[in-house]
Design a protein around this motif. Structure first.
Motif, PDB file in Angstrom:
ATOM      1  N   GLN A   1      13.157  84.498  31.256  1.00 38.61           N
ATOM      2  CA  GLN A   1      12.890  83.661  29.904  1.00 38.61           C
ATOM      3  C   GLN A   1      13.630  84.558  28.731  1.00 38.61           C
ATOM      4  N   ASP A   2      13.352  85.875  28.907  1.00 36.81           N
ATOM      5  CA  ASP A   2      13.749  86.754  27.751  1.00 36.81           C
ATOM      6  C   ASP A   2      15.327  86.712  27.722  1.00 36.81           C
ATOM      7  N   LEU A   3      15.963  86.577  28.947  1.00 35.42           N
ATOM      8  CA  LEU A   3      17.295  86.335  28.899  1.00 35.42           C
ATOM      9  C   LEU A   3      17.827  84.954  28.560  1.00 35.42           C
ATOM     10  N   SER A   4      17.087  84.036  28.800  1.00 32.69           N
ATOM     11  CA  SER A   4      17.163  82.522  28.360  1.00 32.69           C
ATOM     12  C   SER A   4      17.105  82.586  26.773  1.00 32.69           C
ATOM     13  N   ILE A   5      16.140  83.283  26.200  1.00 32.28           N
ATOM     14  CA  ILE A   5      15.935  83.248  24.769  1.00 32.28           C
ATOM     15  C   ILE A   5      17.169  84.106  23.946  1.00 32.28           C
ATOM     16  N   GLU A   6      17.835  84.841  24.785  1.00 32.24           N
ATOM     17  CA  GLU A   6      18.630  85.881  24.173  1.00 32.24           C
ATOM     18  C   GLU A   6      19.874  85.168  24.034  1.00 32.24           C
ATOM     19  N   SER A   7      20.258  84.226  25.221  1.00 34.87           N
ATOM     20  CA  SER A   7      21.871  83.716  25.337  1.00 34.87           C
ATOM     21  C   SER A   7      21.770  82.384  25.641  1.00 34.87           C
ATOM     22  N   GLY A   8      20.613  81.703  25.706  1.00 32.48           N
ATOM     23  CA  GLY A   8      20.578  80.292  25.766  1.00 32.48           C
ATOM     24  C   GLY A   8      20.714  79.795  27.016  1.00 32.48           C
ATOM     25  N   VAL A   9      20.892  80.645  28.109  1.00 33.53           N
ATOM     26  CA  VAL A   9      21.145  79.971  29.528  1.00 33.53           C
ATOM     27  C   VAL A   9      19.627  79.502  30.045  1.00 33.53           C
ATOM     28  N   ARG A  10      19.588  78.906  31.123  1.00 35.38           N
ATOM     29  CA  ARG A  10      18.452  78.290  31.601  1.00 35.38           C
ATOM     30  C   ARG A  10      17.824  79.395  32.790  1.00 35.38           C
ATOM     31  N   ALA A  11      16.286  79.462  32.277  1.00 40.21           N
ATOM     32  CA  ALA A  11      15.546  80.262  33.193  1.00 40.21           C
ATOM     33  C   ALA A  11      14.805  79.413  34.334  1.00 40.21           C
ATOM     34  N   VAL A  12      14.977  80.018  35.509  1.00 38.24           N
ATOM     35  CA  VAL A  12      14.361  79.051  36.639  1.00 38.24           C
ATOM     36  C   VAL A  12      13.431  80.195  37.390  1.00 38.24           C
ATOM     37  N   ARG A  13      12.483  79.430  37.923  1.00 32.14           N
ATOM     38  CA  ARG A  13      11.444  80.406  38.802  1.00 32.14           C
ATOM     39  C   ARG A  13      11.882  80.626  40.082  1.00 32.14           C
ATOM     40  N   TRP A  14      11.642  81.996  40.476  1.00 32.43           N
ATOM     41  CA  TRP A  14      12.138  82.339  41.852  1.00 32.43           C
ATOM     42  C   TRP A  14      11.608  81.422  42.984  1.00 32.43           C
ATOM     43  N   GLU A  15      10.509  80.541  42.808  1.00 30.46           N
ATOM     44  CA  GLU A  15      10.281  79.956  44.118  1.00 30.46           C
ATOM     45  C   GLU A  15      11.302  78.663  43.954  1.00 30.46           C
ATOM     46  N   ASP A  16      12.019  78.006  42.933  1.00 25.75           N
ATOM     47  CA  ASP A  16      12.851  77.340  42.941  1.00 25.75           C
ATOM     48  C   ASP A  16      14.310  77.814  43.313  1.00 25.75           C
ATOM     49  N   LEU A  17      14.434  78.964  43.871  1.00 29.82           N
ATOM     50  CA  LEU A  17      15.621  79.334  43.948  1.00 29.82           C
ATOM     51  C   LEU A  17      16.584  78.929  45.076  1.00 29.82           C
ATOM     52  N   ASP A  18      15.971  78.214  46.140  1.00 27.04           N
ATOM     53  CA  ASP A  18      16.928  77.520  46.985  1.00 27.04           C
ATOM     54  C   ASP A  18      17.531  76.088  46.388  1.00 27.04           C
ATOM     55  N   ASP A  19      16.567  75.423  45.563  1.00 20.93           N
ATOM     56  CA  ASP A  19      17.231  74.234  44.985  1.00 20.93           C
ATOM     57  C   ASP A  19      18.223  74.697  44.056  1.00 20.93           C
ATOM     58  N   GLU A  20      18.266  75.487  43.118  1.00 16.89           N
ATOM     59  CA  GLU A  20      19.290  76.153  42.398  1.00 16.89           C
ATOM     60  C   GLU A  20      20.524  76.375  43.084  1.00 16.89           C
ATOM     61  N   LEU A  21      20.322  77.113  44.373  1.00 13.67           N
ATOM     62  CA  LEU A  21      21.289  77.843  45.078  1.00 13.67           C
ATOM     63  C   LEU A  21      22.091  76.391  45.490  1.00 13.67           C
ATOM     64  N   ALA A  22      21.297  75.653  45.920  1.00  9.50           N
ATOM     65  CA  ALA A  22      22.095  74.283  46.338  1.00  9.50           C
ATOM     66  C   ALA A  22      22.897  73.651  45.451  1.00  9.50           C
ATOM     67  N   ALA A  23      22.740  73.750  44.042  1.00  7.47           N
ATOM     68  CA  ALA A  23      23.365  72.966  43.132  1.00  7.47           C
ATOM     69  C   ALA A  23      24.523  73.907  42.386  1.00  7.47           C
ATOM     70  N   ALA A  24      24.532  75.251  42.805  1.00  2.05           N
ATOM     71  CA  ALA A  24      25.317  76.009  42.073  1.00  2.05           C
ATOM     72  C   ALA A  24      26.781  76.084  42.933  1.00  2.05           C
ATOM     73  N   ASP A  25      28.012  76.387  42.118  1.00  2.00           N
ATOM     74  CA  ASP A  25      29.051  76.502  42.817  1.00  2.00           C
ATOM     75  C   ASP A  25      29.539  78.041  42.904  1.00  2.00           C
ATOM     76  N   VAL A  26      28.910  78.743  42.248  1.00  2.00           N
ATOM     77  CA  VAL A  26      29.032  80.331  42.140  1.00  2.00           C
ATOM     78  C   VAL A  26      27.584  81.138  42.272  1.00  2.00           C
ATOM     79  N   LEU A  27      27.295  81.918  42.961  1.00  2.00           N
ATOM     80  CA  LEU A  27      26.218  82.736  43.053  1.00  2.00           C
ATOM     81  C   LEU A  27      26.569  84.161  42.665  1.00  2.00           C
ATOM     82  N   ILE A  28      25.807  84.570  41.539  1.00  2.00           N
ATOM     83  CA  ILE A  28      26.073  86.159  41.306  1.00  2.00           C
ATOM     84  C   ILE A  28      24.782  86.791  41.640  1.00  2.00           C
TER      85      ILE A  28
END
Length: 429
Positions: free
Chosen positions: A221-248
């Protein structure tokens, strides 16, 4: 007292070994404190990055300090003696000074000339200052290293290849990073994650296309507030992974976060960028169709670019000049207390003799006594003039400290007096 560095990097050890010696911030602090508790060590700073772990100390004895520092690093990594010795490097005195100056200038980095190392060296020094493991010697050394690193980047184009590991990984990933609709997932919210976010935004990536997940959601959330990106919960990681083109991934976890089954479950072509040490992503994912893995093994194969040859030569020249300047200044600081102590001793001898003469010849007038004192001081000054001039001349050579020690012994100087001058000089500095 001399500076000593014991370490491992991508140049001396394979990634599998570096993973064992890798330190998180808490472990770095603990190791630095343990080092400081050993005999022969008076100061310590630990530099830990994704491709190096180095322990810098100010040491009273070379062999004793090497043994103790090496033992602690080997125990931390749980490495046997043979494996440890095969991959560790040790630099002492001038070589250690040259090494940290080269590191700060980006000359020893996985990506030649990368400037990220400057921030990492600065963070190491700040941590040591906060934890009170650094003193005047290493503080001066690291401050000078930071100045040299900045000078190298300001006066040359050494960082044209890539200013950081992050930008180098993006270059290796190819066009997908700059494609209009690419979606990014960043696992982790530390320094590397922040750099990745900032680099993507600077390249024109919409913040809405960047998701950041961290085990501690508040940090995301701190990084989201700082730069405007979306903050997601760790338990939602797999759902976000399935939607991502690039994982860093740069979590700082102690083991693999993304194993082969997890990547296969995402069920889509992806570029995976692993910037963590130890590694976050299982190397076996390279065999999955449509999946491309860029990790420190890939990045370590990037070599010097021919067009940077002139810049490399110039930076090396800067480092060599600065090493000489630093060592001359250090030698002068070590010689000065001896010279001051010698002159103090001569003054004390003159005062004692004047007092003895005054007691034996009470009828001397004040002017006569002053003349005697002046004559004795002229004799004393002439006697110590040559050795003091000589020791100052030798400051520019390698024997200055040895000569100072010989001078102290030759004139039977009280070592406590020399040490007192050193302490006073250090406090004034």
């Amino acid at each position: 007292m001399s500076v000593l560095v014991v370490g491992m990097s991508h140049k001396s050890a394979p990634l599998e070994v570096l993973e064992k010696v890798a330190l998180d911030p808490t472990a770095s602090i603990k190791l630095s404190q343990l080092v400081l508790e050993t005999p022969f060590v008076t100061e310590s700073v630990v530099v830990s990055t994704c491709n190096r772990v180095e322990i810098y100390v100010e040491a009273e004895r070379f062999h004793g300090a090497v043994e103790e520092v090496s033992r602690l690093l080997a125990e931390h990594a749980d490495l046997g003696r043979d494996e440890f010795v095969r991959h560790v490097y040790v630099h002492f005195d001038e070589a250690a000074v040259a090494h940290i100056f080269g590191v700060a200038a980006g000359m020893d980095s996985m990506i030649l000339g990368e400037s990220q190392i400057l921030g990492q060296v600065r963070d190491a020094l700040l941590t040591a200052q906060t934890e009170s493991t650094v003193g005047p010697a290493l503080n001066a050394l690291f401050q000078q290293a930071l100045r040299i690193g900045k000078r190298g980047h300001a006066e040359t184009g050494i960082d044209r290849l890539a200013p950081s590991i992050v930008t180098a990984s993006f270059a290796a990933a190819g066009d997908i990073v700059d494609a209009r609709d690419t979606r990014f997932l960043i696992a982790g919210a530390g320094t590397m994650a922040k750099l990745a976010v900032r680099t993507l935004v600077d390249r024109g990536v919409d913040a809405d296309q960047i998701a950041v997940a961290n085990r501690t959601y508040e940090r995301a959330q701190d990084l989201s507030i700082e730069s405007g990106v979306r903050a997601v919960r760790w338990e939602d990681l797999d759902d976000e992974l399935a939607a991502a083109d690039v994982l860093i991934s740069c979590t700082g976890a102690n083991g693999v976060v993304f194993d082969r089954p997890r990547i296969e479950a995402a069920g889509r072509p992806q570029v995976l960028i692993d910037l963590a040490l130890p590694r976050d992503i299982d190397g076996g994912v390279r065999d999955i169709d449509g999946v491309s893995l860029i990790d420190l093994v890939v990045l370590s194969k990037l070599t010097e670019n021919a067009e940077l040859a002139a810049d490399v030569k110039q930076v090396r020249s800067i480092v060599e000049d600065e090493v000489r300047t630093f060592l001359v200044a250090k030698a002068a600081s070590q010689v000065t207390p001896t010279v001051v102590a010698l002159r103090t001793m001569a003054t004390d001898v003159v005062d004692a003799e004047v007092a003895r003469i005054e007691a034996r010849l009470p009828n001397l007038t004040a002017d006569e006594l002053a003349s005697v004192r002046q004559a004795l001081r002229r004799v004393a000054d002439k006697l110590i003039h040559t050795p003091t001039v000589r020791v100052q001349q030798l400051v520019d050579g390698t024997g200055s400290l040895t000569y100072a020690e010989a001078l102290a012994d030759l004139f039977a100087l009280d070592q406590a007096a020399v040490d007192a001058v050193t302490r006073v000089g250090g406090e004034q500095a």
